[in-house]
Design a protein around this motif. Structure first.
Motif, short mmCIF file in Angstrom:
data_model
loop_
_atom_site.label_atom_id
_atom_site.label_comp_id
_atom_site.label_asym_id
_atom_site.label_seq_id
_atom_site.Cartn_x
_atom_site.Cartn_y
_atom_site.Cartn_z
N ALA A 96 0.83 -1.21 0.00
CA ALA A 96 0.00 0.00 0.00
C ALA A 96 0.86 1.26 0.00
O ALA A 96 0.58 2.22 -0.72
N ALA A 97 1.93 1.26 0.81
CA ALA A 97 2.83 2.41 0.85
C ALA A 97 3.50 2.64 -0.50
O ALA A 97 3.66 3.78 -0.94
N SER A 98 3.88 1.56 -1.17
CA SER A 98 4.51 1.69 -2.49
C SER A 98 3.57 2.31 -3.50
O SER A 98 3.97 3.14 -4.32
N VAL A 99 2.30 1.92 -3.44
CA VAL A 99 1.32 2.49 -4.37
C VAL A 99 1.12 3.98 -4.10
O VAL A 99 1.09 4.80 -5.03
N VAL A 100 0.99 4.35 -2.81
CA VAL A 100 0.78 5.75 -2.47
C VAL A 100 2.00 6.60 -2.84
O VAL A 100 1.86 7.74 -3.31
N VAL A 101 3.19 6.06 -2.65
CA VAL A 101 4.41 6.78 -3.03
C VAL A 101 4.48 6.95 -4.54
O VAL A 101 4.97 7.96 -5.05
N LEU A 102 4.00 5.95 -5.26
CA LEU A 102 4.05 5.99 -6.71
C LEU A 102 3.11 7.03 -7.32
O LEU A 102 3.40 7.59 -8.39
#
Length: 278
Positions: free
Chosen positions: A247-253
């Motif tokens: 989830a964090a990777s998606v939000v950072v992306l």
């Protein structure tokens, strides 16, 4: 023949987009489902990790935990915003006048100085890391966000990109402005900036994509983890942290994705300009 080419290109495009689909699907999976797929890798078991493009039991629990129950995430998000904004602002204030000066003025050793700029641009961070560390330590800026912002603000790559666009402004236009009585400062503000806006935007888009994903500089210059940016949010991922990591990777992306979509034309112009030889 055209259809065959489209199929081949579509296959490679899907292959390139697979990691993003992998992240999006993983962020919607529960801990148990992810544990089944990732156990061979994260639990150091035998075999290979498996994956599905569509979760069997989609859930938004990972996003809820990340956005509502993880205050550390927002601190690091704000750190990333401050670092990126500081670097881009510095590149505007320092890089734009430098690029205009290289493009429109003649001075002794101009070509040699510009060659030094290009050489510095091609050097990886590991080459200049020690010198940067010593200078920042002498200035008392170690373990502050300025230790990351200042070296990035004076990066030579934006100067190189904007220089290409400023040299494309016809000399006749500049001379006409001088004949009309415009001074150099007025020419820069009212002629150089509007006509070179494509290069400036291109440099800012490329700069954002680089600054938003900084890893080596924060690790080198920031010992206090409270100052770390989002790119260092989850260096170690286990099975229990896997949903939050996805989830964090998606939000950072997402910010980089929207900046890329909005500045795609400028990005292409910048890549073309960087490929042109002096």
């Amino acid at each position: 023949m055209k259809k065959v080419i489209l199929v081949i290109l579509g296959f490679f495009a899907l292959l390139a987009a697979y990691p993003v689909l992998f992240l999006a699907a993983g962020s919607l999976m529960g801990k148990q489902e992810l544990a089944v797929y990732l156990a061979p890798v994260l639990a150091k078991g035998g075999g290979y990790a498996a994956f599905r493009l569509f979760p069997m039991y989609p859930t938004l629990r990972a996003y809820v935990e990340l956005l509502l129950d993880s205050p550390g995430y927002f601190i690091m998000f704000w750190n990333s915003v401050r670092i990126t904004a500081g670097i881009l602002l510095g590149q505007l204030l320092a890089g734009v006048p430098a690029a205009w000066g290289f493009a429109r003025f003649e001075f002794p050793f101009k070509r040699a100085v510009f060659t030094v700029y290009v050489t510095l641009m091609m050097m990886p961070f590991q080459v200049t890391m020690l010198s940067n560390y010593l200078v920042l330590d002498q200035m008392g800026l170690m373990d502050t966000l300025w230790a990351v912002i200042l070296p990035g603000a004076f990066s030579t790559f934006p100067v190189f990109i904007m220089y290409r666009f400023f040299t494309g402004i016809p000399e006749a236009v500049v001379e006409s402005a001088r004949i009309d009585g415009a001074g150099e400062w007025k020419i820069f503000l009212h002629l150089g900036l509007p006509l070179g806006s494509g290069g400036i935007c291109s440099a800012m888009v490329l700069g954002f994509l680089e600054c938003w994903n900084l890893i080596e500089q924060p690790l080198t210059f920031l010992k206090n983890k409270e100052l770390w940016p989002l790119s260092l949010y989850l260096p170690d991922i286990g099975l229990l942290e896997a949903p939050a990591a996805f989830a964090a990777s998606v939000v950072v992306l997402l910010p980089a994705f929207f900046i890329f979509l909005g500045g795609q034309d400028y990005l292409e112009q910048g890549i073309v300009a960087a490929a042109v030889k002096e």
